[in-house]
Design an enzyme around this catalytic site. Structure first.
Site, PDB file in Angstrom:
ATOM      1  N   ASP A   1       0.892  -1.221   0.096  1.00 41.08           N
ATOM      2  CA  ASP A   1      -0.049   0.025  -0.031  1.00 41.08           C
ATOM      3  C   ASP A   1       0.776   1.201  -0.031  1.00 41.08           C
ATOM      4  OD1 ASP A   1      -2.250   1.437   0.242  1.00 41.08           O
ATOM      5  OD2 ASP A   1      -1.970   1.698   2.591  1.00 41.08           O
ATOM      6  N   LYS A   2       0.405   2.369  -0.292  1.00 42.49           N
ATOM      7  CA  LYS A   2       1.129   3.478  -0.455  1.00 42.49           C
ATOM      8  C   LYS A   2       0.877   4.456   0.716  1.00 42.49           C
ATOM      9  CE  LYS A   2      -0.101   7.359  -2.441  1.00 42.49           C
ATOM     10  NZ  LYS A   2       0.208   8.287  -1.337  1.00 42.49           N
TER      11      LYS A   2
ATOM     12  N   GLU B   1      -8.853  14.610   7.978  1.00 44.25           N
ATOM     13  CA  GLU B   1      -9.869  15.409   8.584  1.00 44.25           C
ATOM     14  C   GLU B   1      -9.161  16.368   9.404  1.00 44.25           C
ATOM     15  OE1 GLU B   1     -12.702  12.636  10.352  1.00 44.25           O
ATOM     16  OE2 GLU B   1     -13.803  12.339   8.672  1.00 44.25           O
TER      17      GLU B   1
END
EC number: 7.6.2.1
Length: 1499
Positions: free
Chosen positions: A427-428, A700
């Protein structure tokens, strides 16, 4: 009380009718009388007695029982479990077969000893583990809690095990929930409570839970006696993120139940005085226990190969027994007339026929040769793996000081797979990057705000990198990448420009402090929260504030704003409230900031909606501007903060600034209005600075901090309202009607609020640009407004491309205004979806899609996610190790590509094939085009069509070594839509073949399902060993599909860690885990398994050769005690120690030479031909060990056991010497175990022979060993036989190390030659850096010098011989630590480029060399020396002569001849290497010798 819903009876046999189990369960209070009870008191007492008896509602109680056995069931159950292993069944069968009188070979009781010993060890281990579980269960079951009693009408203390479904439980702060409880009451005035789920998922941030609707409005304290509602919920399941149900009140009204209403077992109550709830799931039905499946079990690749070889051994055993049976039958038939001489006839005078004798002989030989199957192999493997896991966990180099975490081995049986990985799927976000988002840029209403000052501030947090300072101007970068947006094209791009560094290289202290805080809050370091506002955007905000201040007393306040200013206002409102961020205080980090306003509760029914939004309510329900200002003055934030000091010592007090100082604002030429609200801000700065934001997503938190920088401050979030502090307007409280959370399918989240200034219902949406841009309201090209909106969208899309090209994560912000009719229509369907128990997720998903349409675009943001430390270096090392790395990310394509360049996954001078398609037909055409391009560049041909499988050209497991015409293989970039088409059955073969030819693969906008499908495709089609690494819940599927799953404990929780086999703190630790520990684990286990096969085969061979001298009668010349316990006691400990401690290559050599990892990928240590070579060598050694004692004692008067005992002694000594040859690293434990084995054998033999006077008459082993110890022939035989037996192996190993050595042997030779001098040569090809001169002193304090032997001829290739000179430190090198890089060149300053082709290494010669002298060797498909550095000169071999001088000299002669042949055969192919003369260096900045798979010499 809980009752199952009635279901239809299914047909079945009489008396065995069964009900179809319903999908829901009904829960009632245990305080209510049972149905049908006339007397309530009697019914209550009856229910109380039933509950106390543990049979309430006929469901599982809360008793925890993880034990498997009882005192009565332990023995039969444990034996039943152990007999599930085929090896145990085999040995028990052999032992029972020995009880048959006609075929027995040993004493029946003695034959049971080995298998009973193995079973006893396993049983004792299982018993101890079960007893430990019993103690833990007892401790947990006797924890206390408060349960409401009907009889006493109050809460009483009871044990956890006495709780049942339907009980009311009261929990106080810091107590752990004993079961899954539905929250009905909370001491919090808002009906909230905070829980910590660290015991469940490892996350330390607090989560909010909400009281069930209808109970939070209660004014008085909750009374369990008045609870008469019925709860319908789903069956127990292990989904921690899902809970659906409804509660039915007496009046028939229903209220939905969600995961926010459920308190899970194992969680801890925080920051709430007390809560009350009803037990929904108890005991083993709780979600926590349903998720507790124990350690994962996988079968490693080596174990699968070993099982196949065990089957070969079984087949060999049958063949040997069958051969002996046939031989015995023929022998009986030939000597039929002399049978009475050697056979005792039966009582009736008859004898066995040849066929019957052959059958008996076959079964007896099965018993005699049973040792061929290694009985102790499986137990030894378990012990070795457990020790390997222990040593990996104890490696301090795998401990991360910043996060205070270390590697975790969660799977105990696949450690050797770490040394055979071929493909890494990563995954990055959070894996390659830190997942710590920093706000960088934004665009609002089509206007871009670059935040240059913020970029300069961020630049101060990272050190200057001289190698990455040349950056192409932003405009050129954008223009060059502008074509990336096409959706149906295939391009081959030559990357020429550099990319901006994404590496965080700030101070270690700051990083450590930030990481400590990140355990509790999303972002806490100044770099991440202190945003420097853009002057132009700040001026827009000031202008918006002026307009609002002028019209603050008018009704339609926002109508006075221009469209641009209105978008600016809504943009920051959306950043502030479109999230799930919780506001806390640093003084009480776990205390929510409460400034409660008397607003109505959220809309829950249609009637509530009609009452709420009538015209009278619309005018009187909203707060006026004056009242808002009053609220601002009367509800000071500081008054709500507790005065008690912080109890959380791990959290640091952070002082957060609110915007810019007043002087800075005034200097920008703002109006007096700005000065006024700036002065007001200064007055409240001390209170506002105490805010802290806890976010579930780092994005967020970054956006909330960005809005705060522009003075739009989130001050409070409750379940039904959100409060925002604005200049002049004071505190605006938005009524939060609905929150539509983010999911990976929608790729967005939305909030539905009622605006306090307009009383309109607004929908704010933020999400990926690829989905939000498609949800915008259509624009007409006829009117001016429509054309203006199209222009804004076009500009925004261009800026999004700019952000993505700079490696920023992009989000689009949009808004929609709902009319009363639209909201009422949507609300009705949404409430139906919420109350539905079946297909609730699908209904809610469709409800969200219906709402998130016809959006109005407000703007977009660009957030930077910095690379983790050491990621580029780690990727480079893994590539040198032969690993192919694929990155599967959900990010935008341009963002992923930029990060790929920054982490060196993609190189600037390589070709990049970008595959974007809009349909399956287009994807097929593009794949064909790509394959044609690959063929035109000189790569392999396209795959042929096969049925269900890839073409046979896919048989090669390792990435192809062929390169393009330019010398480099291309890389592949594919987006999510094209990937979905490529994974179809008719296209997956072409896609896989294309990806296999590429150096790197980057899959963008991929979903969790696509990630798992890609991993499964490579694993199944290519039969390759795969590793998947990720940090979030969206990576769980691919982690579970891969052969080895690695989780990272990052910012997104512990879901990936819980699903993984290994957990690492950071991506960079993957290098040491694979290249070092993975190689060691594979090498140790492979050699140990081979040794066990060799040892057993050799010992069985001794018995088999004897059958030729005893008529194949299954007789043995070795005492049965030796036969039974030889492999179990005398020869089992030394290989066990070697399997745990042996190191074929030191740690520093492995880490600086990643190419050595390829030996595990190619299965060099353990492959079929190695197995059969080992078996053949064992057969030869057994023949020698049998023949020499036979000749030594030929025509002597010794009995059978006196002749057999020297054979056993010789076998033991041969085993230990063989192990000594194969052992690479000797420790004191190796010496002790070998000496102990010999001492134990002679001690047991002496005691046994002295005490066994009449054991086996007429031939007894009495005083056999004592007599042999006085016989010189015994000593001579024991000395000569092992040497003769091991001479071929010794000769082969010596010859192999000098004539055709493997990479590992070359590395070991350098290490053995001089541990003090071996580090410099092996590092000449490690990382590709050159010093200023050879006498330069490096950071390690050592100086590297070059020299050559004086006896070396001038025509021969120069070989560097290095030495280390340390000033002020010991001269020896610590072999347990990685050695820093040193070089052997002099007079050079420019770095030489590294070879990137697989199987190649770089050699820098110390002698003179013509300009650009290079020799590239073709791949031969065989692992050969790394470089000429390891092929020592002819005369330097004389320095390597060991104690076996004859073998060494012969190897030197062969090496000399081979060197001359190579030199003659390659005359004219490469440029000659000039002889060494003094201190002359190379004549250029880039002089190197590339040596590939075959070692070449230049004259």
């Amino acid at each position: 009380m809980e009752r199952e819903p009635a279901g239809t009876e299914e047909p079945g046999p009489p008396g065995r009718r069964r009900r179809r189990e319903g999908r829901t369960r009904t829960v009632r209070s245990n305080l209510l009388p049972p149905p049908g009870a006339e007397d309530p008191a009697a019914g209550a007492a009856k229910g109380e007695r039933r509950r106390r008896r543990g049979c309430a509602q006929h469901l599982a109680d809360n008793r925890l029982k993880t034990t498997k056995y009882t005192l009565l069931s332990f023995l039969p159950k444990n034996l039943f479990e152990q007999f599930h292993r085929p090896a145990n069944v085999y040995f028990v069968f052999i032992a029972l077969l020995n009880f048959v009188p006609a075929v027995n070979a040993f004493q029946p009781g003695l034959a049971l000893a080995p298998v009973l010993f193995i079973l006893a060890i396993t049983a004792f281990r299982d018993l101890w583990e079960d007893y430990s579980r019993h103690r833990s269960d007892h401790k947990i079951n006797h924890l206390g809690c408060l349960v409401f009693s009907r009889e006493e009408k109050k809460y009483v203390n009871r044990f956890w095990k006495e709780i049942h479904v339907g009980d009311f439980v009261r929990l106080r702060c810091n107590e752990i929930f004993p079961a899954d409880i539905l929250l009905l009451s909370s001491s919090d005035p808002d009906g909230l409570c905070h829980i910590e789920t660290a015991n469940l998922d490892g996350e330390t941030n607090l989560k909010r839970r909400q009281v069930v609707r209808g109970f939070s409005e209660l004014v008085s304290e909750f009374n369990p006696l008045t609870f008469t509602s019925v709860i319908e919920c789903e069956k127990p399941n292990n989904d921690l993120s899902r809970f659906r149900g409804c509660i039915i009140h007496d009046n028939g009204k229903k209220a939905g139940l969600y995961k926010e209403n459920l308190l899970l077992r194992g969680c801890t109550l925080r920051n709430t005085d007390a809560v009350v709830g009803i037990v929904i799931y108890a005991g083993h039905e709780t979600k926590a226990l349903l998720n507790n499946s124990g350690p994962r079990y996988k079968r490693s690749k080596l174990e699968r190969q070993m099982n196949c070889d065990v089957l070969w051994c079984v087949l060999l055993l049958v063949c040997m027994s069958l051969f002996s049976a046939v031989g015995h039958g023929l022998w009986i038939w030939r000597y039929q007339e002399k049978k009475s001489l050697f056979y005792v006839p039966k009582s009736d005078g008859s004898s066995l026929s040849p066929v019957t004798a052959a059958v008996y002989s076959f079964l007896t030989m099965i018993i005699v040769l049973q040792v061929l199957i290694p009985i102790s192999l499986y137990v030894s493997i378990e012990i070795v793996k457990a020790c390997q896991v222990y040593f990996i966990n104890q490696d301090m180099q795998l401990y991360d000081e910043e996060t205070d975490s270390q590697l975790q081995c969660r799977a105990l049986n696949i450690t050797e797979d770490l040394g055979q990985i071929q493909y890494i799927f990563s995954d990055k976000t959070g894996t390659l990057t830190e997942n710590k988002m920093v706000f960088r840029r934004c665009t609002v209403s089509g206007v871009e705000y670059s935040h240059d000052a913020n970029a300069q501030r961020l630049a101060r947090y990272q050190e200057a990198d001289s190698e990455e300072e040349e950056v192409v101007p932003r405009g050129g970068s954008v223009s060059q990448r502008g074509s990336i947006g096409s959706h149906q094209s295939v391009r081959v791009v030559h990357r020429t420009q550099s990319t901006k560094s994404h590496r965080r290289t700030g101070s270690r202290a700051e990083a450590k402090r930030a990481s400590m805080l990140s355990k509790h809050t999303a972002f806490s370091s100044p770099m991440e929260k202190d945003i420097t506002p853009d002057p132009k955007l700040l001026e827009k905000v000031s202008e918006c504030d002026k307009s609002l201040a002028v019209a603050r007393h008018q009704e339609h306040l926002l109508a006075h704003l221009s469209p641009e200013l209105s978008d600016v206002f809504d943009f920051f409102i959306a950043l502030t409230i479109c999230n799930t961020v919780v506001v806390t205080s640093p003084d009480q980090p776990r205390t929510k900031v409460r400034v409660r306003f008397e607003l109505k509760s959220p809309v829950k029914t249609i009637e509530d909606f009609l009452r709420r939004f009538t015209p009278s309510c619309l005018t009187s329900g909203c707060s006026s501007i004056g009242s808002l200002a009053a609220n601002k003055s009367s509800h000071k934030l500081g008054s709500s903060f507790p005065s008690t000091p912080s109890s959380d010592g791990m959290l640091l007090r952070l002082e957060e600034r609110l915007g810019q100082p007043t002087s800075a604002i005034a200097s920008n030429g703002y109006s007096s209005q700005a000065d006024n609200w700036a002065s007001e801000l200064a007055q409240e700065q001390e209170s506002e600075r105490e805010l802290r934001y806890e976010a579930e997503s780092p994005d967020e938190a970054a956006l909330v901090y960005a809005a705060r920088a522009y003075n739009c401050v989130l001050v409070e979030r409750l379940h039904d309202q959100v409060s925002v502090e604005l200049p002049h307007l004071g505190r605006l409280t938005f009524e939060l009607l609905h929150t539509l959370g983010f999911d990976s399918v929608r790729k967005r989240m939305s909030v539905v609020i009622r605006h306090p200034l307009t009383d309109e219902i607004n929908v704010y949406t933020k999400g990926a640009d690829s989905v939000v841009m498609d949800l915008l309201q259509p624009c007409s090209s006829v009117d001016a407004r429509g054309r203006h909106q199209k222009k804004i969208r076009s500009k925004t899309q261009n800026y999004l491309n700019v952000y993505a090209a700079e490696g920023l994560r992009t989000l689009c912000i949009a808004k929609r205004v709902l009319s009363k009719e639209e909201y009422a229509c949507w609300l009705q369907s949404h409430l139906e979806a919420e109350s539905s128990l079946e297909n609730s997720e699908e209904l809610l998903f469709q409800s969200a899609i219906r709402l998130e349409t016809n959006l109005h675009l407000l703007g977009a943001t660009g957030i930077e996610d910095r690379l983790q430390d050491g990621v580029p270096e780690t990727i480079s090392k893994l590539r040198q190790a032969g690993l192919q790395i694929w990155v599967l990310t959900g990010d935008k394509q341009e963002t992923a590509v930029n990060i790929a360049y920054a982490c060196k996954l993609l190189d600037h001078d390589e070709e990049v094939i970008t595959l974007n398609a809009t349909s399956q037909e287009a994807c097929a055409a593009l794949l064909d085009q790509c394959l044609c391009y690959v063929q035109s560049r000189g790569l392999q041909r396209a795959p042929e069509k096969t049925k269900g499988k890839v073409s046979m050209r896919f048989s090669s497991l390792c990435p192809p070594s062929t390169s393009t015409a330019s010398g480099r293989r291309p890389s592949l970039v594919i987006d999510g839509r094209s990937l979905a088409y490529a994974l179809e059955k008719n296209l997956e073969d072409k896609f896989l073949f294309l990806a296999k030819q590429c150096r790197s693969v980057l899959c963008c906008r991929s979903t969790p399902l696509q990630k798992s499908m890609v991993v499964k495709l490579v694993r199944s089609k290519l039969k390759a060993m795969t590793l998947a690494i990720g940090d979030g819940a969206n990576d769980v599927s691919m982690i579970q599909v891969a052969d080895v799953g690695v989780g990272i404990s990052g910012q997104e929780g512990m879901q990936a860690v819980m699903a993984s086999d290994f957990a690492v703190p950071k991506f960079r630790y993957l290098e040491r885990l694979l290249i070092l520990h993975g190689h060691w684990c594979y090498s140790r286990l492979a050699n140990m398994v081979l040794y066990f096969f060799y040892k057993n085969t050799m010992f069985v061979g001794l018995l088999f050769w004897f059958q030729f001298f005893c008529g194949f009668s299954a007789s043995t010349m070795i005492d049965q005690w030796y036969l039974i316990f030889f492999n179990l006691l005398f020869s089992s400990l030394p290989p066990l120690v070697t399997g745990v401690l042996d190191r074929d290559v030191p740690a520093n050599v492995l880490l600086t030479n990643p190419q050595l990892y390829k030996s595990g990928q190619n299965m060099e240590e353990y492959r079929p031909r190695t197995f059969w070579f080992n078996m053949a060598d064992a057969a030869f050694q057994s023949l020698v060990c049998f023949s020499i004692p036979y000749l030594a004692y030929y025509d002597s008067n010794v009995d059978l056991f006196t002749w057999g005992t020297p054979i056993v002694t010789i076998a033991l000594l041969t085993f230990l010497l063989h192990l000594g040859i194969e052992t690479k690293t000797w420790t004191w434990l190796n010496w002790i175990t070998c000496g102990f084995s010999v001492l134990l054998f002679f001690t047991v033999a002496l005691i046994y022979n002295a005490s066994c006077a009449t054991c086996y008459p007429p031939s007894n082993p009495y005083w056999t060993m004592q007599a042999l110890l006085g016989d010189p022939v015994f000593y001579l035989t024991c000395l000569m036989t092992p040497v003769a037996a091991l001479l071929p192996r010794l000769f082969f190993r010596s010859l192999q190390g000098r004539v055709f050595p493997t990479q590992l042997q070359l590395a070991r030779q350098l290490t053995r030659k001089s541990p003090r001098r071996c580090s410099a040569p092996k590092e000449t090809f490690a990382q590709g850096r050159l010093p200023k001169d050879s006498g330069t002193e490096h950071s390690s304090g050592r100086t590297v010098k070059t020299s050559v032997p004086l006896s070396q001829p001038s025509w021969h290739t120069q070989q560097p011989v290095c030495s280390l000179e340390a000033s002020g430190e010991p001269s020896t090198v610590d072999m347990s630590m990685p050695v820093r890089e040193h070089t052997l060149l002099e007079g050079l300053s420019a770095p030489a480029p590294m070879s990137s082709a697989p199987g190649e290494a770089v050699l820098r010669s110390p002698g003179g060399c013509p300009e650009e002298s290079k020799v590239r060797a073709a791949s031969t498909g065989r692992v050969t020396p790394l470089s000429s550095l390891f092929s020592l000169p002819t005369f330097s071999l004389l320095n390597w002569i060991s104690s076996w001088s004859l073998v060494s000299r012969l190897g030197s002669v062969l090496q000399f001849s081979r060197t001359e042949q190579l030199a003659d055969g390659q005359a004219g192919r490469g440029l000659p290497v000039q002889p060494h003369s003094g201190r002359s260096g190379l004549q250029g900045p880039d002089h190197r010798l590339l040596i590939g798979a075959s070692s070449r010499r230049s004259q």
